[in-house]
Design a protein around this motif. Structure first.
Motif, PDB file in Angstrom:
ATOM      1  N   UNK A  95       0.828  -1.200   0.000  1.00  0.00           N
ATOM      2  CA  UNK A  95       0.000   0.000   0.000  1.00  0.00           C
ATOM      3  C   UNK A  95       0.864   1.252   0.000  1.00  0.00           C
ATOM      4  N   UNK A  96       1.857   1.272   0.885  1.00  0.00           N
ATOM      5  CA  UNK A  96       2.749   2.435   0.987  1.00  0.00           C
ATOM      6  C   UNK A  96       3.551   2.654  -0.293  1.00  0.00           C
ATOM      7  N   UNK A  97       4.100   1.589  -0.845  1.00  0.00           N
ATOM      8  CA  UNK A  97       4.919   1.712  -2.051  1.00  0.00           C
ATOM      9  C   UNK A  97       4.063   2.136  -3.245  1.00  0.00           C
ATOM     10  N   UNK A  98       2.907   1.524  -3.419  1.00  0.00           N
ATOM     11  CA  UNK A  98       2.028   1.915  -4.529  1.00  0.00           C
ATOM     12  C   UNK A  98       1.573   3.364  -4.379  1.00  0.00           C
ATOM     13  N   UNK A  99       1.312   3.793  -3.150  1.00  0.00           N
ATOM     14  CA  UNK A  99       0.894   5.179  -2.919  1.00  0.00           C
ATOM     15  C   UNK A  99       2.009   6.159  -3.273  1.00  0.00           C
ATOM     16  N   UNK A 100       3.243   5.803  -2.956  1.00  0.00           N
ATOM     17  CA  UNK A 100       4.391   6.675  -3.238  1.00  0.00           C
ATOM     18  C   UNK A 100       4.824   6.637  -4.687  1.00  0.00           C
ATOM     19  N   UNK A 101       4.878   5.449  -5.256  1.00  0.00           N
ATOM     20  CA  UNK A 101       5.517   5.256  -6.559  1.00  0.00           C
ATOM     21  C   UNK A 101       4.538   5.016  -7.711  1.00  0.00           C
ATOM     22  N   UNK A 102       3.277   4.699  -7.394  1.00  0.00           N
ATOM     23  CA  UNK A 102       2.344   4.288  -8.434  1.00  0.00           C
ATOM     24  C   UNK A 102       2.640   2.860  -8.850  1.00  0.00           C
ATOM     25  N   UNK A 103       1.764   2.300  -9.680  1.00  0.00           N
ATOM     26  CA  UNK A 103       1.931   0.905 -10.085  1.00  0.00           C
ATOM     27  C   UNK A 103       3.222   0.697 -10.862  1.00  0.00           C
ATOM     28  N   UNK A 104       3.451   1.532 -11.854  1.00  0.00           N
ATOM     29  CA  UNK A 104       4.628   1.373 -12.710  1.00  0.00           C
ATOM     30  C   UNK A 104       5.938   1.554 -11.943  1.00  0.00           C
ATOM     31  N   UNK A 105       5.966   2.475 -11.004  1.00  0.00           N
ATOM     32  CA  UNK A 105       7.192   2.760 -10.265  1.00  0.00           C
ATOM     33  C   UNK A 105       7.472   1.801  -9.123  1.00  0.00           C
ATOM     34  N   UNK A 106       6.452   1.062  -8.711  1.00  0.00           N
ATOM     35  CA  UNK A 106       6.621   0.115  -7.603  1.00  0.00           C
ATOM     36  C   UNK A 106       7.264  -1.165  -8.117  1.00  0.00           C
TER      37      UNK A 106
END
Length: 73
Positions: A29-40
């Protein structure tokens, strides 16, 4: 340590499957919120969850499935 039955049919011992799953979902959740799907990345999510990458795949499968689970809540 005693095994503790969980309603999902998973047996938990110590820092067992449920704790790891919850850690992975919270980190995702935290990573997707910070980076978005492509950036995670699965590597980053596993690292932030404190688990090995194969553990993440064993518990929750693909990045796509993980994203779906996080978004459904």
């Amino acid at each position: 340590m005693m095994d503790v039955p969980v309603s999902t049919g998973i047996t938990v011992t110590g820092r067992g499957r449920v704790d790891k799953r919850e850690a992975i979902l919270a980190a995702a959740f935290e990573v997707f919120a910070r980076k978005g799907y492509e950036g995670a990345s699965v590597d980053l999510i596993a690292s932030e969850a404190g688990v090995a990458k194969p553990t993440l795949y064993n518990h929750l499968g693909s990045k796509e499935n993980l994203f779906r689970l996080v978004m459904v809540g």
